[in-house]
Design a protein around this motif. Structure first.
Motif, PDB file in Angstrom:
ATOM      1  N   ALA A   1      53.830 -71.870 -12.107  1.00  0.00           N
ATOM      2  CA  ALA A   1      53.229 -73.167 -11.818  1.00  0.00           C
ATOM      3  C   ALA A   1      54.110 -74.226 -12.458  1.00  0.00           C
ATOM      4  CB  ALA A   1      51.810 -73.232 -12.361  1.00  0.00           C
ATOM      5  N   LEU A   2      54.233 -75.349 -11.809  1.00  0.00           N
ATOM      6  CA  LEU A   2      55.177 -76.379 -12.243  1.00  0.00           C
ATOM      7  C   LEU A   2      54.457 -77.682 -12.542  1.00  0.00           C
ATOM      8  CD1 LEU A   2      57.892 -75.742  -9.505  1.00  0.00           C
ATOM      9  CD2 LEU A   2      57.696 -74.682 -11.771  1.00  0.00           C
ATOM     10  N   ALA A   3      55.071 -78.484 -13.376  1.00  0.00           N
ATOM     11  CA  ALA A   3      54.447 -79.761 -13.719  1.00  0.00           C
ATOM     12  C   ALA A   3      55.495 -80.766 -14.157  1.00  0.00           C
ATOM     13  CB  ALA A   3      53.422 -79.572 -14.831  1.00  0.00           C
ATOM     14  N   TRP A   4      55.139 -82.013 -14.030  1.00  0.00           N
ATOM     15  CA  TRP A   4      55.873 -83.126 -14.615  1.00  0.00           C
ATOM     16  C   TRP A   4      54.948 -83.820 -15.603  1.00  0.00           C
ATOM     17  CZ3 TRP A   4      60.980 -84.105 -13.918  1.00  0.00           C
ATOM     18  CH2 TRP A   4      61.616 -83.481 -12.842  1.00  0.00           C
ATOM     19  N   PHE A   5      55.458 -84.012 -16.803  1.00  0.00           N
ATOM     20  CA  PHE A   5      54.757 -84.765 -17.840  1.00  0.00           C
ATOM     21  C   PHE A   5      55.591 -86.010 -18.147  1.00  0.00           C
ATOM     22  CE2 PHE A   5      51.429 -81.891 -19.442  1.00  0.00           C
ATOM     23  CZ  PHE A   5      51.784 -80.709 -18.809  1.00  0.00           C
ATOM     24  N   ARG A   6      54.955 -86.972 -18.785  1.00  0.00           N
ATOM     25  CA  ARG A   6      55.708 -88.133 -19.258  1.00  0.00           C
ATOM     26  C   ARG A   6      55.164 -88.575 -20.602  1.00  0.00           C
ATOM     27  NH1 ARG A   6      53.778 -92.791 -14.873  1.00  0.00           N
ATOM     28  NH2 ARG A   6      51.622 -93.026 -15.635  1.00  0.00           N
ATOM     29  N   GLN A   7      56.032 -89.236 -21.351  1.00  0.00           N
ATOM     30  CA  GLN A   7      55.628 -89.746 -22.662  1.00  0.00           C
ATOM     31  C   GLN A   7      56.259 -91.113 -22.883  1.00  0.00           C
ATOM     32  OE1 GLN A   7      56.293 -87.066 -25.958  1.00  0.00           O
ATOM     33  NE2 GLN A   7      54.736 -88.097 -27.164  1.00  0.00           N
ATOM     34  N   ALA A   8      55.403 -92.100 -23.040  1.00  0.00           N
ATOM     35  CA  ALA A   8      55.847 -93.451 -23.344  1.00  0.00           C
ATOM     36  C   ALA A   8      55.814 -93.649 -24.857  1.00  0.00           C
ATOM     37  CB  ALA A   8      54.948 -94.472 -22.650  1.00  0.00           C
TER      38      ALA A   8
ATOM     39  N   GLY B   1      54.845 -94.366 -28.444  1.00  0.00           N
ATOM     40  CA  GLY B   1      53.556 -94.566 -29.083  1.00  0.00           C
ATOM     41  C   GLY B   1      52.376 -93.958 -28.359  1.00  0.00           C
ATOM     42  N   ARG B   2      52.657 -93.202 -27.302  1.00  0.00           N
ATOM     43  CA  ARG B   2      51.566 -92.607 -26.529  1.00  0.00           C
ATOM     44  C   ARG B   2      51.725 -91.097 -26.464  1.00  0.00           C
ATOM     45  NH1 ARG B   2      50.139 -95.984 -21.226  1.00  0.00           N
ATOM     46  NH2 ARG B   2      48.278 -94.694 -21.506  1.00  0.00           N
ATOM     47  N   ALA B   3      50.625 -90.415 -26.201  1.00  0.00           N
ATOM     48  CA  ALA B   3      50.654 -88.959 -26.072  1.00  0.00           C
ATOM     49  C   ALA B   3      51.312 -88.550 -24.756  1.00  0.00           C
ATOM     50  CB  ALA B   3      49.238 -88.407 -26.137  1.00  0.00           C
ATOM     51  N   ARG B   4      51.851 -87.343 -24.754  1.00  0.00           N
ATOM     52  CA  ARG B   4      52.420 -86.817 -23.509  1.00  0.00           C
ATOM     53  C   ARG B   4      51.287 -86.572 -22.524  1.00  0.00           C
ATOM     54  NH1 ARG B   4      57.086 -82.332 -23.872  1.00  0.00           N
ATOM     55  NH2 ARG B   4      57.752 -83.968 -25.311  1.00  0.00           N
ATOM     56  N   GLU B   5      51.478 -87.001 -21.284  1.00  0.00           N
ATOM     57  CA  GLU B   5      50.430 -86.856 -20.275  1.00  0.00           C
ATOM     58  C   GLU B   5      50.957 -86.126 -19.053  1.00  0.00           C
ATOM     59  OE1 GLU B   5      49.005 -90.250 -18.138  1.00  0.00           O
ATOM     60  OE2 GLU B   5      50.907 -91.344 -18.329  1.00  0.00           O
ATOM     61  N   GLY B   6      50.081 -85.355 -18.452  1.00  0.00           N
ATOM     62  CA  GLY B   6      50.424 -84.662 -17.212  1.00  0.00           C
ATOM     63  C   GLY B   6      50.392 -85.633 -16.051  1.00  0.00           C
ATOM     64  N   VAL B   7      51.477 -85.738 -15.337  1.00  0.00           N
ATOM     65  CA  VAL B   7      51.600 -86.653 -14.207  1.00  0.00           C
ATOM     66  C   VAL B   7      51.269 -85.960 -12.896  1.00  0.00           C
ATOM     67  CG1 VAL B   7      53.226 -88.058 -12.883  1.00  0.00           C
ATOM     68  CG2 VAL B   7      53.319 -88.048 -15.397  1.00  0.00           C
ATOM     69  N   SER B   8      51.841 -84.770 -12.722  1.00  0.00           N
ATOM     70  CA  SER B   8      51.652 -84.047 -11.473  1.00  0.00           C
ATOM     71  C   SER B   8      51.908 -82.568 -11.703  1.00  0.00           C
ATOM     72  CB  SER B   8      52.611 -84.575 -10.401  1.00  0.00           C
ATOM     73  OG  SER B   8      52.402 -83.911  -9.175  1.00  0.00           O
TER      74      SER B   8
ATOM     75  N   SER C   1      48.301 -70.632 -11.646  1.00  0.00           N
ATOM     76  CA  SER C   1      47.481 -71.835 -11.770  1.00  0.00           C
ATOM     77  C   SER C   1      48.146 -72.895 -12.629  1.00  0.00           C
ATOM     78  CB  SER C   1      46.133 -71.478 -12.391  1.00  0.00           C
ATOM     79  OG  SER C   1      45.460 -70.521 -11.595  1.00  0.00           O
ATOM     80  N   TRP C   2      48.078 -74.131 -12.167  1.00  0.00           N
ATOM     81  CA  TRP C   2      48.645 -75.220 -12.954  1.00  0.00           C
ATOM     82  C   TRP C   2      47.661 -75.661 -14.022  1.00  0.00           C
ATOM     83  CZ3 TRP C   2      45.371 -79.266 -12.638  1.00  0.00           C
ATOM     84  CH2 TRP C   2      44.646 -79.450 -11.458  1.00  0.00           C
ATOM     85  N   SER C   3      48.150 -76.464 -14.954  1.00  0.00           N
ATOM     86  CA  SER C   3      47.327 -77.002 -16.031  1.00  0.00           C
ATOM     87  C   SER C   3      47.913 -78.330 -16.455  1.00  0.00           C
ATOM     88  CB  SER C   3      47.301 -76.039 -17.210  1.00  0.00           C
ATOM     89  OG  SER C   3      46.684 -76.642 -18.335  1.00  0.00           O
ATOM     90  N   THR C   4      47.063 -79.216 -16.976  1.00  0.00           N
ATOM     91  CA  THR C   4      47.550 -80.466 -17.539  1.00  0.00           C
ATOM     92  C   THR C   4      47.692 -80.370 -19.055  1.00  0.00           C
ATOM     93  OG1 THR C   4      45.310 -81.358 -17.625  1.00  0.00           O
ATOM     94  CG2 THR C   4      46.634 -81.868 -15.668  1.00  0.00           C
ATOM     95  N   ASN C   5      47.478 -79.177 -19.601  1.00  0.00           N
ATOM     96  CA  ASN C   5      47.650 -78.967 -21.036  1.00  0.00           C
ATOM     97  C   ASN C   5      49.085 -78.564 -21.316  1.00  0.00           C
ATOM     98  OD1 ASN C   5      44.907 -79.411 -21.778  1.00  0.00           O
ATOM     99  ND2 ASN C   5      44.424 -77.388 -20.967  1.00  0.00           N
ATOM    100  N   ALA C   6      49.811 -79.404 -22.019  1.00  0.00           N
ATOM    101  CA  ALA C   6      51.231 -79.157 -22.257  1.00  0.00           C
ATOM    102  C   ALA C   6      51.477 -77.844 -22.986  1.00  0.00           C
ATOM    103  CB  ALA C   6      51.832 -80.322 -23.025  1.00  0.00           C
ATOM    104  N   TYR C   7      50.573 -77.441 -23.875  1.00  0.00           N
ATOM    105  CA  TYR C   7      50.808 -76.248 -24.684  1.00  0.00           C
ATOM    106  C   TYR C   7      50.802 -74.982 -23.843  1.00  0.00           C
ATOM    107  CZ  TYR C   7      45.723 -75.498 -24.505  1.00  0.00           C
ATOM    108  OH  TYR C   7      44.432 -75.294 -24.091  1.00  0.00           O
ATOM    109  N   GLU C   8      50.311 -75.043 -22.612  1.00  0.00           N
ATOM    110  CA  GLU C   8      50.268 -73.852 -21.766  1.00  0.00           C
ATOM    111  C   GLU C   8      51.604 -73.574 -21.062  1.00  0.00           C
ATOM    112  OE1 GLU C   8      46.855 -73.151 -19.300  1.00  0.00           O
ATOM    113  OE2 GLU C   8      45.642 -74.597 -20.410  1.00  0.00           O
TER     114      GLU C   8
END
Length: 127
Positions: free
Chosen positions: A33-40, A42-49, A106-113
């Motif tokens: 499963a693949l994902a793109w995250f981003r981090q701005a 001062g902000r936490a890393r977030e799942g984009v797609s 299965s994809w996940s928005t949890n970066a640690y996975e």
């Protein structure tokens, strides 16, 4: 050694487009499963797609509300590469973007996975 290598970031004006690429070596993305995250700053890393693996019967995708309708995630199995097409970019899309791969369907928005990560590429949206 398995790795993901990103490319395609840069500076773009509001309303513009960019395509990020993430090429895999020593691992076959079909099984991940693949994902793109981003981090701005001062902000936490977030799942984009996110995108389910080829083996997934659902073949589902996920998009954060903030990018829905503007971003498209895809994979090219022959090239062992994943992409993030970004259109109608906004200044709030400015961040370091990371690709990630998680073994299993299965994809996940949890970066640690996620098992593998790209090095990150800067996307700056500014006039």
């Amino acid at each position: 050694q398995a790795q993901l290598v990103e490319s395609g970031g840069g500076l773009v004006q509001p309303g513009g487009s960019l395509r990020l690429s993430c090429a895999a070596s020593e691992l076959t993305l079909d099984y991940y499963a693949l994902a793109w995250f981003r981090q701005a700053p001062g902000r936490a890393r977030e799942g984009v797609s996110c995108l389910a693996s080829v083996a997934s019967r659902e073949g589902t995708t996920y998009y954060a509300d903030s990018v829905k309708g503007r971003f498209t995630i895809s994979r090219d199995n022959a090239k062992n590469t994943m992409y993030l097409e970004m259109n109608s970019l906004k200044p709030e899309d400015t961040a370091v973007y990371y690709c990630a791969a998680k073994y299993g369907s299965s994809w996940s928005t949890n970066a640690y996975e996620y098992d593998y990560w790209g090095q990150g590429t800067q996307v700056t949206v500014s006039s």
